[in-house]
Design a protein around this motif. Sequence first.
Motif, PDB file in Angstrom:
ATOM      1  N   ALA A 183       0.827  -1.203   0.000  1.00  0.00           N
ATOM      2  CA  ALA A 183       0.000   0.000   0.000  1.00  0.00           C
ATOM      3  C   ALA A 183       0.859   1.250   0.000  1.00  0.00           C
ATOM      4  O   ALA A 183       0.461   2.291  -0.523  1.00  0.00           O
ATOM      5  CB  ALA A 183      -0.928  -0.011   1.209  1.00  0.00           C
ATOM      6  N   GLY A 184       2.055   1.140   0.549  1.00  0.00           N
ATOM      7  CA  GLY A 184       2.905   2.323   0.647  1.00  0.00           C
ATOM      8  C   GLY A 184       3.473   2.801  -0.675  1.00  0.00           C
ATOM      9  O   GLY A 184       3.742   3.997  -0.830  1.00  0.00           O
ATOM     10  N   ASN A 185       3.693   1.893  -1.615  1.00  0.00           N
ATOM     11  CA  ASN A 185       4.329   2.340  -2.867  1.00  0.00           C
ATOM     12  C   ASN A 185       3.460   2.167  -4.107  1.00  0.00           C
ATOM     13  O   ASN A 185       3.898   2.458  -5.208  1.00  0.00           O
ATOM     14  CB  ASN A 185       5.678   1.633  -3.068  1.00  0.00           C
ATOM     15  CG  ASN A 185       5.542   0.128  -3.280  1.00  0.00           C
ATOM     16  OD1 ASN A 185       4.459  -0.400  -3.496  1.00  0.00           O
ATOM     17  ND2 ASN A 185       6.668  -0.578  -3.202  1.00  0.00           N
ATOM     18  N   ARG A 209      -5.724  -0.529   3.408  1.00  0.00           N
ATOM     19  CA  ARG A 209      -4.418   0.016   3.767  1.00  0.00           C
ATOM     20  C   ARG A 209      -4.110   1.322   3.037  1.00  0.00           C
ATOM     21  O   ARG A 209      -3.181   2.024   3.385  1.00  0.00           O
ATOM     22  CB  ARG A 209      -3.324  -1.006   3.452  1.00  0.00           C
ATOM     23  CG  ARG A 209      -3.518  -2.353   4.118  1.00  0.00           C
ATOM     24  CD  ARG A 209      -2.287  -3.237   3.922  1.00  0.00           C
ATOM     25  NE  ARG A 209      -2.538  -4.596   4.399  1.00  0.00           N
ATOM     26  CZ  ARG A 209      -2.847  -5.608   3.620  1.00  0.00           C
ATOM     27  NH1 ARG A 209      -2.925  -5.432   2.313  1.00  0.00           N
ATOM     28  NH2 ARG A 209      -3.075  -6.795   4.119  1.00  0.00           N
ATOM     29  N   LEU A 210      -4.891   1.616   1.988  1.00  0.00           N
ATOM     30  CA  LEU A 210      -4.614   2.802   1.182  1.00  0.00           C
ATOM     31  C   LEU A 210      -5.315   4.054   1.690  1.00  0.00           C
ATOM     32  O   LEU A 210      -5.020   5.155   1.240  1.00  0.00           O
ATOM     33  CB  LEU A 210      -5.070   2.569  -0.273  1.00  0.00           C
ATOM     34  CG  LEU A 210      -4.357   1.482  -1.066  1.00  0.00           C
ATOM     35  CD1 LEU A 210      -5.067   1.273  -2.395  1.00  0.00           C
ATOM     36  CD2 LEU A 210      -2.905   1.875  -1.296  1.00  0.00           C
ATOM     37  N   ARG A 211      -6.231   3.905   2.620  1.00  0.00           N
ATOM     38  CA  ARG A 211      -7.147   5.007   2.898  1.00  0.00           C
ATOM     39  C   ARG A 211      -6.457   6.285   3.350  1.00  0.00           C
ATOM     40  O   ARG A 211      -6.829   7.384   2.912  1.00  0.00           O
ATOM     41  CB  ARG A 211      -8.175   4.576   3.954  1.00  0.00           C
ATOM     42  CG  ARG A 211      -9.232   5.651   4.160  1.00  0.00           C
ATOM     43  CD  ARG A 211     -10.336   5.210   5.082  1.00  0.00           C
ATOM     44  NE  ARG A 211     -11.344   6.250   5.211  1.00  0.00           N
ATOM     45  CZ  ARG A 211     -12.356   6.200   6.046  1.00  0.00           C
ATOM     46  NH1 ARG A 211     -12.506   5.152   6.836  1.00  0.00           N
ATOM     47  NH2 ARG A 211     -13.230   7.188   6.128  1.00  0.00           N
ATOM     48  N   ARG A 212      -5.482   6.183   4.211  1.00  0.00           N
ATOM     49  CA  ARG A 212      -4.887   7.401   4.780  1.00  0.00           C
ATOM     50  C   ARG A 212      -3.457   7.654   4.307  1.00  0.00           C
ATOM     51  O   ARG A 212      -2.736   8.429   4.915  1.00  0.00           O
ATOM     52  CB  ARG A 212      -4.909   7.328   6.314  1.00  0.00           C
ATOM     53  CG  ARG A 212      -6.325   7.320   6.896  1.00  0.00           C
ATOM     54  CD  ARG A 212      -7.111   8.552   6.504  1.00  0.00           C
ATOM     55  NE  ARG A 212      -8.484   8.533   7.015  1.00  0.00           N
ATOM     56  CZ  ARG A 212      -9.426   9.387   6.663  1.00  0.00           C
ATOM     57  NH1 ARG A 212      -9.142  10.337   5.782  1.00  0.00           N
ATOM     58  NH2 ARG A 212     -10.640   9.292   7.168  1.00  0.00           N
ATOM     59  N   ARG A 213      -3.071   7.063   3.185  1.00  0.00           N
ATOM     60  CA  ARG A 213      -1.714   7.318   2.698  1.00  0.00           C
ATOM     61  C   ARG A 213      -1.644   8.737   2.141  1.00  0.00           C
ATOM     62  O   ARG A 213      -2.630   9.278   1.636  1.00  0.00           O
ATOM     63  CB  ARG A 213      -1.286   6.296   1.651  1.00  0.00           C
ATOM     64  CG  ARG A 213      -2.197   6.173   0.455  1.00  0.00           C
ATOM     65  CD  ARG A 213      -1.585   5.305  -0.614  1.00  0.00           C
ATOM     66  NE  ARG A 213      -0.629   6.059  -1.423  1.00  0.00           N
ATOM     67  CZ  ARG A 213       0.211   5.518  -2.289  1.00  0.00           C
ATOM     68  NH1 ARG A 213       0.243   4.212  -2.438  1.00  0.00           N
ATOM     69  NH2 ARG A 213       1.019   6.256  -2.988  1.00  0.00           N
ATOM     70  N   TRP A 259     -10.295   7.832   0.524  1.00  0.00           N
ATOM     71  CA  TRP A 259      -9.189   7.215  -0.205  1.00  0.00           C
ATOM     72  C   TRP A 259      -8.543   8.254  -1.125  1.00  0.00           C
ATOM     73  O   TRP A 259      -9.248   9.010  -1.823  1.00  0.00           O
ATOM     74  CB  TRP A 259      -9.676   6.030  -1.026  1.00  0.00           C
ATOM     75  CG  TRP A 259      -9.630   4.714  -0.300  1.00  0.00           C
ATOM     76  CD1 TRP A 259      -8.707   3.733  -0.438  1.00  0.00           C
ATOM     77  CD2 TRP A 259     -10.565   4.251   0.685  1.00  0.00           C
ATOM     78  NE1 TRP A 259      -8.997   2.676   0.398  1.00  0.00           N
ATOM     79  CE2 TRP A 259     -10.132   2.975   1.104  1.00  0.00           C
ATOM     80  CE3 TRP A 259     -11.716   4.805   1.270  1.00  0.00           C
ATOM     81  CZ2 TRP A 259     -10.813   2.238   2.069  1.00  0.00           C
ATOM     82  CZ3 TRP A 259     -12.392   4.064   2.238  1.00  0.00           C
ATOM     83  CH2 TRP A 259     -11.937   2.791   2.625  1.00  0.00           C
ATOM     84  N   PRO A 260      -7.221   8.299  -1.180  1.00  0.00           N
ATOM     85  CA  PRO A 260      -6.524   9.325  -1.977  1.00  0.00           C
ATOM     86  C   PRO A 260      -6.402   8.913  -3.449  1.00  0.00           C
ATOM     87  O   PRO A 260      -5.316   8.606  -3.949  1.00  0.00           O
ATOM     88  CB  PRO A 260      -5.148   9.392  -1.308  1.00  0.00           C
ATOM     89  CG  PRO A 260      -4.897   7.981  -0.855  1.00  0.00           C
ATOM     90  CD  PRO A 260      -6.259   7.453  -0.430  1.00  0.00           C
ATOM     91  N   LEU A 261      -7.504   8.903  -4.156  1.00  0.00           N
ATOM     92  CA  LEU A 261      -7.528   8.396  -5.524  1.00  0.00           C
ATOM     93  C   LEU A 261      -7.584   9.520  -6.544  1.00  0.00           C
ATOM     94  O   LEU A 261      -8.274  10.525  -6.352  1.00  0.00           O
ATOM     95  CB  LEU A 261      -8.748   7.486  -5.736  1.00  0.00           C
ATOM     96  CG  LEU A 261      -8.856   6.248  -4.842  1.00  0.00           C
ATOM     97  CD1 LEU A 261     -10.117   5.470  -5.198  1.00  0.00           C
ATOM     98  CD2 LEU A 261      -7.626   5.362  -4.964  1.00  0.00           C
ATOM     99  N   LYS A 262      -6.851   9.338  -7.639  1.00  0.00           N
ATOM    100  CA  LYS A 262      -7.015  10.129  -8.852  1.00  0.00           C
ATOM    101  C   LYS A 262      -7.796   9.259  -9.831  1.00  0.00           C
ATOM    102  O   LYS A 262      -7.364   8.145 -10.153  1.00  0.00           O
ATOM    103  CB  LYS A 262      -5.658  10.499  -9.452  1.00  0.00           C
ATOM    104  CG  LYS A 262      -4.849  11.484  -8.614  1.00  0.00           C
ATOM    105  CD  LYS A 262      -5.372  12.898  -8.770  1.00  0.00           C
ATOM    106  CE  LYS A 262      -4.431  13.899  -8.114  1.00  0.00           C
ATOM    107  NZ  LYS A 262      -4.902  15.294  -8.315  1.00  0.00           N
ATOM    108  N   LEU A 263      -8.941   9.738 -10.295  1.00  0.00           N
ATOM    109  CA  LEU A 263      -9.866   8.912 -11.064  1.00  0.00           C
ATOM    110  C   LEU A 263      -9.722   9.168 -12.555  1.00  0.00           C
ATOM    111  O   LEU A 263      -9.820  10.311 -13.021  1.00  0.00           O
ATOM    112  CB  LEU A 263     -11.303   9.195 -10.627  1.00  0.00           C
ATOM    113  CG  LEU A 263     -11.592   9.013  -9.130  1.00  0.00           C
ATOM    114  CD1 LEU A 263     -13.042   9.356  -8.836  1.00  0.00           C
ATOM    115  CD2 LEU A 263     -11.275   7.593  -8.673  1.00  0.00           C
ATOM    116  N   VAL A 264      -9.491   8.073 -13.300  1.00  0.00           N
ATOM    117  CA  VAL A 264      -9.367   8.122 -14.757  1.00  0.00           C
ATOM    118  C   VAL A 264     -10.402   7.163 -15.337  1.00  0.00           C
ATOM    119  O   VAL A 264     -10.618   6.069 -14.801  1.00  0.00           O
ATOM    120  CB  VAL A 264      -7.952   7.714 -15.217  1.00  0.00           C
ATOM    121  CG1 VAL A 264      -7.855   7.699 -16.747  1.00  0.00           C
ATOM    122  CG2 VAL A 264      -6.907   8.660 -14.625  1.00  0.00           C
TER     123      VAL A 264
END
Length: 356
Positions: free
Chosen positions: A8-10, A63-67, A92-97
Motif C-alpha cells: 500500500a505504501g508504494n 491500507r490505502l485510505r490514509r496514505r 481514499w486518496p484516488l485520482k480517477l481516470v
Amino acid sequence: MGPANISAGNLQLIVPNLHRRYSGVTATNRMVAPKLAKMFRSAWLGPNAPDGIARIGFADLLRLRRRPTPVIWHARRNNEMIVGVLLRSLGWPLKLVFTSAAQRHHSWITRWLIGRMDAIIATSAISASFLKRKATVILHGVDTDSYAPPVDRASAFAEAGLPGRYAIGCFGRVRAQKGTDVFVDAMCRLLPRYPDFTAVVVGAITPEQQGFANDLKRRIEAAGLTSRILMTGELPIEEVPRWYQRLTIYAFTSRNEGFGLTLIEAMSAGNALVASRAGAAEVVVEDGVTGVLTPPGDVDALVAALEPLMRDPKAAAAMGERARAQVLEKFSLDAEANKIAAVYRDLSIPQKPIAR
C-alpha cells in the motif's frame, strides 16, 4: 499479492476489472495493464488478471485510505467509476481516470460519473465526440507478439481438423449487435460456391442469446452447412490467438461497437479483413489496402466484399501481410501504454520504472 512486490505504501496504479464475464473491455485491459505495470507500481483488482501485474483484493484497499500520496484508479466501466467515486468520498486518496469507448449518448448516471473523473480517455475521436468534457484520444493497441501470423498458416489450419483448406472467421459474443447473423447469412450464400473454405464463429452464447443462436443453427442446418460453419462457443483466453492463425480471412460484422478490438487482433495475425463501418473500423482500416469496409448489417455488401478474397486466397494473404505491417506501425501496445502514461503524469503521478 501476485508476481510483483506491491504494498500500500508504494502503489501508484490500481487497474479495477469489476466484471466477472470475459469481455472486450477485459481483453483490452489485460493487454495494456502489464505494459503499464512496467512503468508504474501497479496492481489488478478483480478476476481475469493477466500475467505481469500484481493482484490486490478489496481487503488490501483498506491500507490505502490514509496514505499521503494519490493512487490512480483507472476505470473502464460504470461500476468501476462508482466504486472509485465512493472510495474517494470516504477518504481514499484516488485520482480517477475513465476510458470511454461508447459511440452513443451517455445516460445521466454515466454523465454524472464522468464529471467526477480527473481525466478522461476516449478510444476514438467518435467516442470523444459524445463526451461533454475534454478527453484524450488514445487508440487501442494489440499484443503483436501474441497475435502474430503463424509460421505456416496451412499447418495451423490443418491442426484444427476442419474440412477444406482455408478458414474465414467472425469472433465475439453471438448476438445481433455483433452481426453474427449477418456473417452466417453471408456464409450460407458463399460456402456452397467455395468448397475449400470453412467458417468459424468463436464466441460465447449467453443464456439470453440462446434463442438467437438457435435460430442461426437452424439457418445453417437448412443450408446443409452444419459441417462447414463451426460455432465453437466461448474458448479459453489463451486459445484465441491460435484460432486467428488458422484464418485466411476475418469478417468484422458489428452493427455498432465501442472500438472493436478484434479488428486489430485479426490484422495483427495477418488475416485479410472485411469490416463493417462500426467502432474504429474507419480509423483502423485503409479501405482496399489493409481491408475492405462495408455498411453495417448489409449481407449483400458483405458477400460482395468477401467473394473476391475467397476466390483468390493469395490476394487475401497479401492483404493480411499489409494489415500486419500497419498494426506494427500504428497500433502497438507500447504506443497505447506510453500515451496512457502521459495522462497519468499530467495528474502528478510520476513514472517510476520498476527494476526487473
